[in-house]
Design a protein around this motif. Structure first.
Motif, PDB file in Angstrom:
ATOM      1  N   CYS B  11       0.837  -1.196   0.000  1.00 20.76           N
ATOM      2  CA  CYS B  11       0.000   0.000   0.000  1.00 20.76           C
ATOM      3  C   CYS B  11       0.879   1.256   0.000  1.00 20.76           C
ATOM      4  O   CYS B  11       1.897   1.320   0.685  1.00 20.76           O
ATOM      5  CB  CYS B  11      -0.910  -0.001   1.219  1.00 20.76           C
ATOM      6  SG  CYS B  11      -2.038   1.415   1.250  1.00 20.76           S
ATOM      7  N   ALA B  12       0.470   2.258  -0.786  1.00 22.05           N
ATOM      8  CA  ALA B  12       1.262   3.493  -0.916  1.00 22.05           C
ATOM      9  C   ALA B  12       0.907   4.538   0.149  1.00 22.05           C
ATOM     10  O   ALA B  12       1.612   5.532   0.289  1.00 22.05           O
ATOM     11  CB  ALA B  12       1.061   4.096  -2.307  1.00 22.05           C
ATOM     12  N   ASP B 106      -7.967  -0.420   3.442  1.00 21.81           N
ATOM     13  CA  ASP B 106      -9.018  -0.651   2.431  1.00 21.81           C
ATOM     14  C   ASP B 106      -8.893   0.228   1.192  1.00 21.81           C
ATOM     15  O   ASP B 106      -9.822   0.284   0.379  1.00 21.81           O
ATOM     16  CB  ASP B 106     -10.435  -0.453   3.022  1.00 21.81           C
ATOM     17  CG  ASP B 106     -10.792  -1.538   4.016  1.00 21.81           C
ATOM     18  OD1 ASP B 106     -10.258  -2.658   3.863  1.00 21.81           O
ATOM     19  OD2 ASP B 106     -11.588  -1.266   4.937  1.00 21.81           O
ATOM     20  N   HIS B 107      -7.766   0.943   1.040  1.00 20.35           N
ATOM     21  CA  HIS B 107      -7.626   1.758  -0.181  1.00 20.35           C
ATOM     22  C   HIS B 107      -7.604   0.851  -1.405  1.00 20.35           C
ATOM     23  O   HIS B 107      -6.969  -0.204  -1.407  1.00 20.35           O
ATOM     24  CB  HIS B 107      -6.367   2.625  -0.131  1.00 20.35           C
ATOM     25  CG  HIS B 107      -6.294   3.597  -1.277  1.00 20.35           C
ATOM     26  ND1 HIS B 107      -7.108   4.712  -1.348  1.00 20.35           N
ATOM     27  CD2 HIS B 107      -5.567   3.595  -2.412  1.00 20.35           C
ATOM     28  CE1 HIS B 107      -6.857   5.361  -2.474  1.00 20.35           C
ATOM     29  NE2 HIS B 107      -5.926   4.700  -3.140  1.00 20.35           N
ATOM     30  N   LEU B 108      -8.306   1.295  -2.443  1.00 21.13           N
ATOM     31  CA  LEU B 108      -8.445   0.495  -3.667  1.00 21.13           C
ATOM     32  C   LEU B 108      -7.528   1.043  -4.763  1.00 21.13           C
ATOM     33  O   LEU B 108      -7.528   2.249  -5.043  1.00 21.13           O
ATOM     34  CB  LEU B 108      -9.908   0.577  -4.127  1.00 21.13           C
ATOM     35  CG  LEU B 108     -10.261  -0.058  -5.468  1.00 21.13           C
ATOM     36  CD1 LEU B 108     -10.198  -1.573  -5.396  1.00 21.13           C
ATOM     37  CD2 LEU B 108     -11.670   0.383  -5.889  1.00 21.13           C
ATOM     38  N   TYR B 109      -6.736   0.154  -5.343  1.00 19.84           N
ATOM     39  CA  TYR B 109      -5.865   0.501  -6.478  1.00 19.84           C
ATOM     40  C   TYR B 109      -6.346  -0.270  -7.703  1.00 19.84           C
ATOM     41  O   TYR B 109      -6.752  -1.431  -7.591  1.00 19.84           O
ATOM     42  CB  TYR B 109      -4.411   0.115  -6.190  1.00 19.84           C
ATOM     43  CG  TYR B 109      -3.817   0.783  -4.977  1.00 19.84           C
ATOM     44  CD1 TYR B 109      -3.165   2.005  -5.075  1.00 19.84           C
ATOM     45  CD2 TYR B 109      -3.924   0.189  -3.718  1.00 19.84           C
ATOM     46  CE1 TYR B 109      -2.617   2.623  -3.954  1.00 19.84           C
ATOM     47  CE2 TYR B 109      -3.383   0.799  -2.588  1.00 19.84           C
ATOM     48  CZ  TYR B 109      -2.731   2.014  -2.721  1.00 19.84           C
ATOM     49  OH  TYR B 109      -2.197   2.624  -1.602  1.00 19.84           O
ATOM     50  N   HIS B 110      -6.233   0.371  -8.865  1.00 24.37           N
ATOM     51  CA  HIS B 110      -6.694  -0.276 -10.095  1.00 24.37           C
ATOM     52  C   HIS B 110      -5.530  -0.750 -10.949  1.00 24.37           C
ATOM     53  O   HIS B 110      -4.470  -0.114 -10.994  1.00 24.37           O
ATOM     54  CB  HIS B 110      -7.540   0.700 -10.919  1.00 24.37           C
ATOM     55  CG  HIS B 110      -8.846   1.030 -10.277  1.00 24.37           C
ATOM     56  ND1 HIS B 110      -9.980   0.251 -10.436  1.00 24.37           N
ATOM     57  CD2 HIS B 110      -9.194   2.036  -9.434  1.00 24.37           C
ATOM     58  CE1 HIS B 110     -10.970   0.772  -9.737  1.00 24.37           C
ATOM     59  NE2 HIS B 110     -10.520   1.858  -9.116  1.00 24.37           N
ATOM     60  N   ILE B 111      -5.749  -1.859 -11.630  1.00 25.71           N
ATOM     61  CA  ILE B 111      -4.824  -2.317 -12.672  1.00 25.71           C
ATOM     62  C   ILE B 111      -5.596  -2.208 -13.982  1.00 25.71           C
ATOM     63  O   ILE B 111      -6.663  -2.810 -14.125  1.00 25.71           O
ATOM     64  CB  ILE B 111      -4.405  -3.786 -12.456  1.00 25.71           C
ATOM     65  CG1 ILE B 111      -3.838  -3.986 -11.054  1.00 25.71           C
ATOM     66  CG2 ILE B 111      -3.388  -4.224 -13.520  1.00 25.71           C
ATOM     67  CD1 ILE B 111      -3.795  -5.441 -10.607  1.00 25.71           C
ATOM     68  N   LYS B 112      -5.074  -1.394 -14.911  1.00 29.08           N
ATOM     69  CA  LYS B 112      -5.769  -1.232 -16.189  1.00 29.08           C
ATOM     70  C   LYS B 112      -4.798  -1.504 -17.321  1.00 29.08           C
ATOM     71  O   LYS B 112      -3.721  -0.887 -17.369  1.00 29.08           O
ATOM     72  CB  LYS B 112      -6.331   0.190 -16.322  1.00 29.08           C
ATOM     73  CG  LYS B 112      -7.559   0.425 -15.460  1.00 29.08           C
ATOM     74  CD  LYS B 112      -8.137   1.822 -15.667  1.00 29.08           C
ATOM     75  CE  LYS B 112      -9.301   2.041 -14.699  1.00 29.08           C
ATOM     76  NZ  LYS B 112      -9.611   3.450 -14.502  1.00 29.08           N
TER      77      LYS B 112
END
Lengths: 209, 125
Positions: B11-12, B106-112
């Motif tokens: 997590c960042a 619970d922070h959400l990161y996306h992979i696109k």
């Protein structure tokens, strides 16, 4: 300053910039070739991913510019390279410590001494104890024609980037390093100097901690 | 995003860096793609030394791959097929699209399009 004159500029010039930045610099290549097979590394400010091309290591490249990271992904994929890419801030690279790091032509875009030292400190914090990190920054003492933009020898400058096809001009912020300044910044950041020198208008330093 | 990378990213969010829950991230809704890469036995052996095996198991289970053993294989005594299987999982399996969630905040990161995005919104940066 950094948002307008660094981040936004690289997003805008990414495709053309990438076409002009394909050749690895010899001493960066040497540093990477010296890393043991299977070493894990991070390239902070990887741009178009030109250093993700040596398959004896696994190099994870990160950059703030999504447009550049997309180019890096495409090119490393076409080259069938080990390694990976992601977007992140240079002052907040979210990885656990790895074996080595490079940050080439990046630190000079941070606009205060505190942020430049913090950037070096952050990269070092991502390298295991005893591992090495290599940094390159643009030199104030430039010997070729590009120095014409800076006849007054100012250290904090805007360097115009002209996109040849459209003639658009983008001003990029640089802090041009004086001799020994990078060494002092690296030491201030907690690093021990392993090697340093001047190559192609740039000062470089290899640091451990 | 190659699965080997999932063994290093965390997590960042700054306040999570001291928490053991910020690594590995929880992966969900992942679409995988395969990309061929040359197999190098010594490379995989050296990489395996650096692998956090429980973290790798957590991620492979998140994405529905239950092929890995509970215990980290002994790379000095295992046969070549085990190393080839690890090469397949770590280097040739990519997450094309998906989500990563920090188990601490619970922070959400996306992979696109195979690229994970760890840039934080201004209020967290």
């Amino acid at each position: 300053m950094e948002e307008t004159h660094v981040h936004a500029v690289y997003e805008a010039i990414a495709p053309h910039f990438s076409n002009t930045r394909y050749k690895p610099w010899p001493l960066v290549e040497k540093f990477l070739l010296e890393q043991e097979k299977g070493s894990i590394g991070v390239d902070v400010g990887c741009g178009n991913g030109k250093y993700i091309r040596y398959n004896h290591v696994y190099l994870m490249g990160c950059d703030r510019s999504l447009n550049l990271v997309e180019i890096a992904r495409k090119e490393t994929s076409e080259r069938k390279n080990n390694g990976d890419v992601f977007t992140s801030d240079g002052l907040n690279v979210p990885i656990r410590p790895v074996d080595f790091a490079i940050s080439i032509a990046v630190i000079h875009h941070f606009h205060t001494p505190e942020r430049r030292i913090e950037a070096i400190r952050h990269v070092l914090s991502k390298v295991k104890k005893g591992g090495k990190a290599m940094f390159y920054v643009w030199a104030l003492e430039q010997k070729n024609a590009r120095a014409n933009f800076n006849v007054e020898k100012k250290q904090d400058v805007m360097v115009p980037y002209v996109v040849p096809t459209t003639k658009e001009v983008h001003e990029r912020y640089y802090h041009l390093y004086k001799e020994n300044e990078l060494l002092l910044d690296a030491q201030e950041a907690g690093g021990t100097i392993v090697d340093h020198g001047y190559e192609r208008d740039n000062w470089y330093v290899i640091v451990t901690h | 995003m190659k699965l080997l990378t999932t063994n290093f990213v965390q997590c960042a969010v700054k306040s999570c860096s001291s928490s053991s829950n910020c690594f590995p991230l929880h992966f969900t809704e992942c679409e995988l793609v395969h990309e061929d890469l040359e197999f190098d036995e010594d490379f995989i052996k050296n990489v395996m030394v650096k692998i956090d095996w429980p973290a790798l198991l957590s991620v492979t289970r998140d994405i529905g791959n239950n092929s890995l053993p509970e215990e980290k294989p002994n790379i000095e005594s295992c046969d070549e097929q085990v190393l080839r299987d690890l090469h397949l999982v770590l280097l040739e399996t990519q997450i094309k699209d998906g989500k990563m969630i920090c188990k601490n905040c619970d922070h959400l990161y996306h992979i696109k399009n195979t690229i994970p995005n760890f840039l934080l919104p201004p209020h967290l940066a």
